[in-house]
Scaffold this active site. Structure first.
Site, mmCIF file in Angstrom:
data_model
loop_
_atom_site.group_PDB
_atom_site.id
_atom_site.type_symbol
_atom_site.label_atom_id
_atom_site.label_comp_id
_atom_site.label_asym_id
_atom_site.label_seq_id
_atom_site.Cartn_x
_atom_site.Cartn_y
_atom_site.Cartn_z
ATOM 1 N N TYR A 32 18.455 76.641 28.054
ATOM 2 C CA TYR A 32 17.755 76.979 29.299
ATOM 3 C C TYR A 32 18.605 77.923 30.145
ATOM 4 C CZ TYR A 32 15.761 76.353 33.972
ATOM 5 O OH TYR A 32 15.223 76.561 35.217
ATOM 6 N N LYS A 59 17.777 81.873 31.355
ATOM 7 C CA LYS A 59 17.729 82.252 32.763
ATOM 8 C C LYS A 59 18.829 83.255 33.106
ATOM 9 C CE LYS A 59 14.203 80.078 34.577
ATOM 10 N NZ LYS A 59 13.082 80.826 35.203
#
Length: 238
Positions: free
Chosen positions: A156, A160
């Site tokens: 994740y 990002k």
């Protein structure tokens, strides 16, 4: 602030934070298009925001990972509304929760497809229309995790972090086109889903969707024309 006459696209606009961004843009006078991925989401958003039937909120079912479909939809919005001035890339989601040696490549691929690909495709599709309008603003949703270490969050966080690198590259590329490109970095957002998942947390320390949406509104407005390539932390006390 007035955004009268401006046309905005908000990906993920049917969600908690996205809906707050849509509400702020509409209140400022912008027309807003929301590509959504489940039937009934646009109607549910309109009802949740208590909008009149003539409110300038539009949308269409769209797969944000389909390059041809995204390009075609953005062109359709520009033709129907006279152009595009604002893009807010809010679509994405969390996946992970395992250490790197247990996660497997599939979760990395899934996170890139979920968080990076829609942002890249939307920026690429919207940019020619922003240039044609003589300028505009792009705001990408990053994450606190993209800049701070955290165990069991690698896939994740990497997806990002890639969004932040994209933001910086676009800011450099579009500087002379009067297009600003920035990101905001939330931590835990005070949404019903997060409250359900963390029932013992101190909700008073979390940031409301509206508070973050107000920062997005500032970044797309006239007072932020000198800000580009920035990553704004919107953690509050979280």
């Amino acid at each position: 602030m007035s955004l009268s006459g401006k046309v905005a696209i908000v990906t993920g606009g049917a969600g908690g934070l996205g809906g707050a961004v849509v509400a702020e843009l509409l209140a400022a006078g912008a027309a807003v298009a929301v590509p959504y991925h489940r039937e009934g989401e646009l109607e549910a958003l309109r009802e949740r925001l208590g909008l009149a039937q003539d409110a300038p909120l539009y949308g269409e079912l769209l797969d944000l990972t389909d390059e041809a479909a995204v390009t075609a939809y953005y062109a359709q919005v520009a033709t129907a509304r006279g152009g595009i001035d604002i893009l807010v890339n809010n679509a994405g989601g969390f996946g992970g929760g395992k250490p790197v040696h247990e996660a497997g490549w599939a979760i990395w691929q899934q996170q890139l497809e979920l968080n990076l690909k829609p942002t890249v495709l939307s920026c690429a599709a919207a940019t020619p229309h922003l240039i044609a309008r003589g300028g505009g603003a792009i705001v990408n949703l990053g994450s606190r995790t993209a800049t701070q270490p955290g165990a069991r969050l690698a896939a994740y966080a990497a997806s990002k972090r890639a969004v932040l690198q994209l933001t910086e590259a676009l800011a450099a590329e579009l500087r002379d086109n009067e297009i600003t490109v920035n990101s905001v970095l939330p931590s835990t957002i005070d949404t019903p889903a997060n409250r359900r998942d963390n029932p013992k947390a101190d909700f008073s320390r979390w940031v409301s969707p509206r508070a973050i949406a107000r920062v997005v509104l500032f970044l797309v407005g006239p007072d932020a024309r000198i800000i580009s390539g920035a990553h704004l932390p919107v953690y509050g006390k979280a």
